[in-house]
Enzyme design. Structure first.
Site, PDB file in Angstrom:
ATOM      1  N   HIS A  72      -0.421 -45.284 -29.023  1.00 58.91           N
ATOM      2  CA  HIS A  72       0.600 -45.596 -28.014  1.00 58.91           C
ATOM      3  C   HIS A  72       0.431 -44.675 -26.809  1.00 58.91           C
ATOM      4  O   HIS A  72       0.279 -43.458 -26.967  1.00 58.91           O
ATOM      5  CB  HIS A  72       2.005 -45.346 -28.565  1.00 58.91           C
ATOM      6  CG  HIS A  72       2.427 -46.251 -29.683  1.00 58.91           C
ATOM      7  ND1 HIS A  72       3.254 -47.333 -29.484  1.00 58.91           N
ATOM      8  CD2 HIS A  72       2.147 -46.235 -31.004  1.00 58.91           C
ATOM      9  CE1 HIS A  72       3.480 -47.935 -30.652  1.00 58.91           C
ATOM     10  NE2 HIS A  72       2.818 -47.280 -31.585  1.00 58.91           N
ATOM     11  N   HIS A 102      -3.786 -48.108 -33.711  1.00 58.54           N
ATOM     12  CA  HIS A 102      -3.471 -48.197 -32.280  1.00 58.54           C
ATOM     13  C   HIS A 102      -2.866 -46.885 -31.826  1.00 58.54           C
ATOM     14  O   HIS A 102      -2.186 -46.199 -32.585  1.00 58.54           O
ATOM     15  CB  HIS A 102      -2.526 -49.368 -31.980  1.00 58.54           C
ATOM     16  CG  HIS A 102      -1.310 -49.405 -32.846  1.00 58.54           C
ATOM     17  ND1 HIS A 102      -1.330 -49.887 -34.138  1.00 58.54           N
ATOM     18  CD2 HIS A 102      -0.040 -49.009 -32.627  1.00 58.54           C
ATOM     19  CE1 HIS A 102      -0.130 -49.784 -34.665  1.00 58.54           C
ATOM     20  NE2 HIS A 102       0.675 -49.235 -33.767  1.00 58.54           N
TER      21      HIS A 102
HETATM   22  P1  AMP Z   1       3.668 -49.122 -34.642  1.00 59.89           P
HETATM   23  O1  AMP Z   1       5.129 -49.053 -35.003  1.00 59.89           O
HETATM   24  O2  AMP Z   1       3.064 -47.785 -34.314  1.00 59.89           O
HETATM   25  O3  AMP Z   1       2.863 -49.886 -35.684  1.00 59.89           O
HETATM   26  O4  AMP Z   1       3.603 -49.923 -33.295  1.00 59.89           O
HETATM   27  C1  AMP Z   1       3.445 -51.293 -33.207  1.00 59.89           C
HETATM   28  C2  AMP Z   1       3.767 -51.665 -31.784  1.00 59.89           C
HETATM   29  O5  AMP Z   1       3.150 -52.897 -31.496  1.00 59.89           O
HETATM   30  C3  AMP Z   1       5.248 -51.798 -31.465  1.00 59.89           C
HETATM   31  O6  AMP Z   1       5.585 -50.919 -30.398  1.00 59.89           O
HETATM   32  C4  AMP Z   1       5.395 -53.274 -31.079  1.00 59.89           C
HETATM   33  O7  AMP Z   1       6.320 -53.454 -30.034  1.00 59.89           O
HETATM   34  C5  AMP Z   1       3.992 -53.619 -30.651  1.00 59.89           C
HETATM   35  N1  AMP Z   1       3.590 -55.015 -30.833  1.00 59.89           N
HETATM   36  C6  AMP Z   1       3.680 -55.762 -31.948  1.00 59.89           C
HETATM   37  N2  AMP Z   1       3.166 -56.995 -31.739  1.00 59.89           N
HETATM   38  C7  AMP Z   1       2.729 -57.016 -30.466  1.00 59.89           C
HETATM   39  C8  AMP Z   1       2.116 -58.006 -29.639  1.00 59.89           C
HETATM   40  N3  AMP Z   1       1.832 -59.235 -30.116  1.00 59.89           N
HETATM   41  N4  AMP Z   1       1.812 -57.685 -28.364  1.00 59.89           N
HETATM   42  C9  AMP Z   1       2.105 -56.462 -27.875  1.00 59.89           C
HETATM   43  N5  AMP Z   1       2.676 -55.487 -28.598  1.00 59.89           N
HETATM   44  C10 AMP Z   1       2.998 -55.757 -29.869  1.00 59.89           C
END
Ligand code: AMP
Ligand code: ZN
Length: 135
Positions: A101, A99
């Site tokens: 950001h 993903h």
């Molecule tokens: P990372 O630390 O780069 O893996 O980012 C994961 C991101 O996904 C974090 O910013 C979380 O807040 C976000 N996240 C996790 N679960 C969900 C969800 N169900 N819906 C929206 N965002 C999510």
């Protein structure tokens, strides 16, 4: 990937706050946002990280991010914007589905997404370059 939450969200099996969708990507609002508008570009196919994702798919993710970012600049009037992409636990990746950001930034938003610079010697930098180049 049967147990991957981002696969389920990307494919629409779990509801999300979707702000963009096409055949290959869904962009959702992060549910723990760093700032107002913090969003995630999710490929609909599962790839764990930058090392797994094919070049054309990651290129597509960046194109989508540019489109969404331009819309955010206009609609949210943000003052700046970070694109952040974490790979591996050591880099802060918590969901093992690639993903990207998109983090709109606002003057005095109190976030600290930048790093603390270090001061390697010229020799140390050269050694790193040589290691990367395989010299
Ligand atoms: P990372 O630390 O780069 O893996 O980012 C994961 C991101 O996904 C974090 O910013 C979380 O807040 C976000 N996240 C996790 N679960 C969900 C969800 N169900 N819906 C929206 N965002 C999510
Ligand atoms: Zn997945």
């Amino acid at each position: 990937m049967d147990n991957c939450i981002f696969c389920k969200i990307a494919k629409g099996e779990i509801p999300s706050n979707t702000i963009y969708e096409d055949d290959s990507f869904r962009v959702i609002l992060d549910n723990g946002p760093a700032t107002k508008g913090h969003a995630l570009v999710l490929p609909k196919e599962h790839y764990a990280d930058l090392f797994e994702i094919p070049e054309d798919v990651v290129a597509g993710a960046v194109k989508v991010a540019k489109k969404v970012a331009s819309n955010m600049k206009e609609k949210l009037s943000c003052d700046g914007l970070n694109l952040v992409q974490n790979n591996g636990e050591a880099a802060g990746q918590t969901v093992m589905h690639f993903h990207l950001h998109i983090i709109p930034r606002y003057e005095n938003d109190g976030q600290h997404i930048l790093w603390k610079p270090t001061s390697p010697s010229a020799e140390e930098l050269t050694a790193v370059k040589d290691t990367i180049l395989g010299a």
